[in-house]
Design a protein around this motif. Structure first.
Motif, PDB file in Angstrom:
ATOM      1  N   GLY A  98       0.881  -0.822   0.402  1.00  0.00           N
ATOM      2  CA  GLY A  98      -0.038   0.138  -0.032  1.00  0.00           C
ATOM      3  C   GLY A  98       0.556   1.217   0.060  1.00  0.00           C
ATOM      4  N   ASN A  99       2.087   1.107   0.381  1.00  0.00           N
ATOM      5  CA  ASN A  99       2.999   2.386  -0.048  1.00  0.00           C
ATOM      6  C   ASN A  99       2.947   3.026  -1.307  1.00  0.00           C
ATOM      7  OD1 ASN A  99       3.335   2.661   2.740  1.00  0.00           O
ATOM      8  ND2 ASN A  99       5.065   1.348   2.619  1.00  0.00           N
ATOM      9  N   THR A 100       3.606   4.604  -1.497  1.00  0.00           N
ATOM     10  CA  THR A 100       3.657   4.618  -2.904  1.00  0.00           C
ATOM     11  C   THR A 100       5.142   4.629  -2.975  1.00  0.00           C
ATOM     12  OG1 THR A 100       4.161   7.080  -1.848  1.00  0.00           O
ATOM     13  CG2 THR A 100       1.820   6.399  -2.154  1.00  0.00           C
ATOM     14  N   PHE A 101       5.472   5.092  -4.021  1.00  0.00           N
ATOM     15  CA  PHE A 101       6.852   4.624  -4.583  1.00  0.00           C
ATOM     16  C   PHE A 101       7.669   5.538  -4.224  1.00  0.00           C
ATOM     17  CE2 PHE A 101      10.595   6.236  -7.014  1.00  0.00           C
ATOM     18  CZ  PHE A 101      10.993   5.035  -8.122  1.00  0.00           C
ATOM     19  N   ASP A 102       7.479   6.469  -3.600  1.00  0.00           N
ATOM     20  CA  ASP A 102       7.900   7.696  -3.154  1.00  0.00           C
ATOM     21  C   ASP A 102       8.202   7.455  -1.805  1.00  0.00           C
ATOM     22  OD1 ASP A 102       8.113   9.309  -5.228  1.00  0.00           O
ATOM     23  OD2 ASP A 102       6.954  10.876  -4.967  1.00  0.00           O
ATOM     24  N   GLU A 103       7.274   6.214  -1.062  1.00  0.00           N
ATOM     25  CA  GLU A 103       6.889   6.587   0.342  1.00  0.00           C
ATOM     26  C   GLU A 103       7.620   4.812   0.655  1.00  0.00           C
ATOM     27  OE1 GLU A 103       2.379   7.184   2.083  1.00  0.00           O
ATOM     28  OE2 GLU A 103       2.921   5.980   0.209  1.00  0.00           O
ATOM     29  N   TYR A 104       7.803   4.397  -0.697  1.00  0.00           N
ATOM     30  CA  TYR A 104       9.023   3.010   0.048  1.00  0.00           C
ATOM     31  C   TYR A 104      10.110   3.657  -0.458  1.00  0.00           C
ATOM     32  CZ  TYR A 104      11.563  -1.332  -1.670  1.00  0.00           C
ATOM     33  OH  TYR A 104      12.232  -2.484  -2.057  1.00  0.00           O
ATOM     34  N   ILE A 105      10.888   4.173  -1.413  1.00  0.00           N
ATOM     35  CA  ILE A 105      12.130   5.041  -1.106  1.00  0.00           C
ATOM     36  C   ILE A 105      12.640   5.930  -0.435  1.00  0.00           C
ATOM     37  CG2 ILE A 105      13.383   6.704  -3.164  1.00  0.00           C
ATOM     38  CD1 ILE A 105      13.098   4.398  -4.243  1.00  0.00           C
ATOM     39  N   ALA A 106      11.769   6.278  -0.266  1.00  0.00           N
ATOM     40  CA  ALA A 106      11.914   7.371   1.292  1.00  0.00           C
ATOM     41  C   ALA A 106      12.579   6.775   2.800  1.00  0.00           C
ATOM     42  CB  ALA A 106      10.415   8.324   1.951  1.00  0.00           C
ATOM     43  N   GLU A 107      12.072   5.635   2.835  1.00  0.00           N
ATOM     44  CA  GLU A 107      12.228   4.643   3.407  1.00  0.00           C
ATOM     45  C   GLU A 107      13.587   4.018   3.454  1.00  0.00           C
ATOM     46  OE1 GLU A 107      10.708   0.335   6.563  1.00  0.00           O
ATOM     47  OE2 GLU A 107       9.208   0.859   4.458  1.00  0.00           O
ATOM     48  N   TRP A 108      14.010   3.795   2.339  1.00  0.00           N
ATOM     49  CA  TRP A 108      14.955   3.191   1.513  1.00  0.00           C
ATOM     50  C   TRP A 108      16.228   4.202   1.968  1.00  0.00           C
ATOM     51  CZ3 TRP A 108      17.496   5.284  -2.860  1.00  0.00           C
ATOM     52  CH2 TRP A 108      18.644   4.368  -2.847  1.00  0.00           C
ATOM     53  N   ARG A 109      15.805   5.398   1.557  1.00  0.00           N
ATOM     54  CA  ARG A 109      17.116   6.365   2.051  1.00  0.00           C
ATOM     55  C   ARG A 109      17.290   6.331   3.259  1.00  0.00           C
ATOM     56  NH1 ARG A 109      17.774   9.750  -2.745  1.00  0.00           N
ATOM     57  NH2 ARG A 109      17.001   9.502  -4.425  1.00  0.00           N
ATOM     58  N   ALA A 110      16.789   6.327   3.862  1.00  0.00           N
ATOM     59  CA  ALA A 110      17.150   6.132   5.474  1.00  0.00           C
ATOM     60  C   ALA A 110      17.733   5.316   6.059  1.00  0.00           C
ATOM     61  CB  ALA A 110      15.614   6.820   6.354  1.00  0.00           C
ATOM     62  N   ARG A 111      16.987   4.076   5.522  1.00  0.00           N
ATOM     63  CA  ARG A 111      17.768   2.529   6.173  1.00  0.00           C
ATOM     64  C   ARG A 111      19.314   2.735   5.683  1.00  0.00           C
ATOM     65  NH1 ARG A 111      16.033   0.614  10.560  1.00  0.00           N
ATOM     66  NH2 ARG A 111      13.185   0.785  10.153  1.00  0.00           N
ATOM     67  N   ARG A 112      19.751   3.375   4.357  1.00  0.00           N
ATOM     68  CA  ARG A 112      20.737   3.407   3.207  1.00  0.00           C
ATOM     69  C   ARG A 112      21.689   4.224   4.668  1.00  0.00           C
ATOM     70  NH1 ARG A 112      24.367   5.241  -0.443  1.00  0.00           N
ATOM     71  NH2 ARG A 112      25.110   3.834  -1.241  1.00  0.00           N
ATOM     72  N   GLN A 113      21.244   5.002   4.867  1.00  0.00           N
ATOM     73  CA  GLN A 113      21.772   6.335   5.683  1.00  0.00           C
ATOM     74  C   GLN A 113      22.713   6.160   6.868  1.00  0.00           C
ATOM     75  OE1 GLN A 113      23.053   9.015   4.869  1.00  0.00           O
ATOM     76  NE2 GLN A 113      22.454   9.084   3.117  1.00  0.00           N
ATOM     77  N   GLN A 114      21.325   4.502   7.729  1.00  0.00           N
ATOM     78  CA  GLN A 114      22.049   4.134   8.584  1.00  0.00           C
ATOM     79  C   GLN A 114      22.869   2.431   8.305  1.00  0.00           C
ATOM     80  OE1 GLN A 114      18.176   3.717  10.442  1.00  0.00           O
ATOM     81  NE2 GLN A 114      17.159   6.333  10.961  1.00  0.00           N
ATOM     82  N   HIS A 115      23.077   2.806   7.542  1.00  0.00           N
ATOM     83  CA  HIS A 115      23.436   1.420   7.154  1.00  0.00           C
ATOM     84  C   HIS A 115      24.601   0.618   8.538  1.00  0.00           C
ATOM     85  CE1 HIS A 115      27.914   2.221   5.742  1.00  0.00           C
ATOM     86  NE2 HIS A 115      27.123   3.046   5.423  1.00  0.00           N
TER      87      HIS A 115
END
Length: 333
Positions: A313-330
């Motif tokens: 149910g998440n949008t493309f932008d929401e998914y990418i925002a979560e992915w970016r956040a996880r990438r910064q916290q790797h």
């Protein structure tokens, strides 16, 4: 008679040496002889004393010279001791510290980075030798460290006429790697020319790095990268999910191959902006390179180019925002 007297006088003494006297001359005592001569003057013998003082060598009493002080020997200069050269302390070599892969600051380029579309790829064996060691941090994943038998994979949604035959996506998918979860992600990133932190973050958003994860509703997505069984074919068909479920390395290999095909322009159905982005990225545009790699991660979830929604149910932008956040916290995987 007169003549005889003269003759006798001459015979007696032609020259009579008188006395020796001492005289002081210029402060030094020398022997001086005063000579007197007996001569005949006007027929008479007379003494002639001219008072001449003549120095007569060898007639003086020996004079003991005053002792001459021995010259004081000038002491030889004492050589100043040359100080032993002080050795310059050799600085201790600075140990080169190899950073732990997962401790790399966010945004830092890692060994396995994003590459341009249609870049030549390394083999799986070559990449296995380049992987940075890391212990297993998800113990349950040890149950899925399996190399499946050779099986021809079929990537979903890829137009085989638009990418180089040398890439041979389907034929290169084999899951032929055994390692920890992080090592497996590194291997897949290297093998397909992707950024390892892109894949680390993607795996975390999809499954929290757990190969056992199954989303049974609707699309039935399985494994580390949540390979969707509604669209992707992972043999064998039974049990459902095939090697994408039973083998962690095969799951990562398949998902990375699909993402590479997307980066290379193999999904023409995504539209004109997608194709333009591929072209610009291949020409060297860093902006386009970031956009194509990010866009293909989003397409894995939503099935559309920078739009749409995924199965959760998440949008493309929401998914990418979560992915970016996880990438910064790797570092905290």
């Amino acid at each position: 008679m007169k003549a005889a007297l003269v003759t006798a006088a001459v015979l007696v003494a032609f020259v009579l040496t008188a006395r020796i006297v001492e005289a002081a001359v210029a402060g030094d005592k020398q022997c001086v002889t005063q000579q007197q001569e007996l001569r005949l003057r006007n027929g008479r013998l007379v003494w002639r004393d001219d008072g001449a003082a003549r120095v007569t060598a060898g007639t003086c009493p020996a004079v003991t010279p005053a002792p001459t002080a021995s010259p004081t020997a000038t002491p030889a200069p004492t050589a100043s001791p040359t100080p032993a050269p002080t050795a310059s302390p050799t600085p201790a070599p600075t140990a080169t510290v190899t950073p732990v892969p997962t401790a790399t600051p966010p945004g830092t380029t890692t060994i396995f980075i994003r590459t341009r579309p249609k870049t030549a790829l390394l083999s799986g064996n070559a990449c296995a030798a380049l992987v940075k060691p890391r212990a297993e941090n998800i113990p349950d994943n040890n149950n899925f460290k399996v190399i499946p038998p050779p099986t021809l994979a079929i990537l979903d949604g890829v137009d085989s006429t638009t990418y180089p035959a040398t890439q041979n996506y389907n034929g290169r998918i084999d899951g032929a790697f055994l390692g920890s979860t992080d090592e497996t992600i590194q291997w897949a990133a290297c093998k397909w020319g992707l950024d390892e932190n892109d894949l680390r973050a993607k795996a975390y958003v999809e499954s929290s790095w757990r190969q056992r994860t199954i989303n049974p509703d609707g699309e039935y997505s399985v494994g580390l990268m949540q390979v969707n069984q509604e669209y992707h074919v992972c043999l064998p068909a039974n049990p459902r999910g095939g090697f994408c479920l039973s083998s962690m390395s095969y799951n990562a290999d398949y998902a990375a191959a699909w993402q590479r095909a997307c980066v290379d322009g193999g999904m023409t159905w995504l539209g004109g902006d997608y194709l333009t982005t591929v072209t610009n990225a291949a020409a060297g545009s860093l902006t386009a390179l970031e956009r194509i790699h990010t866009g293909c991660i989003g397409v894995w979830y939503s099935g559309e180019w920078y739009t749409g929604k995924g199965g959760t149910g998440n949008t493309f932008d929401e998914y990418i925002a979560e992915w970016r956040a996880r990438r910064q916290q790797h570092p905290t995987w």
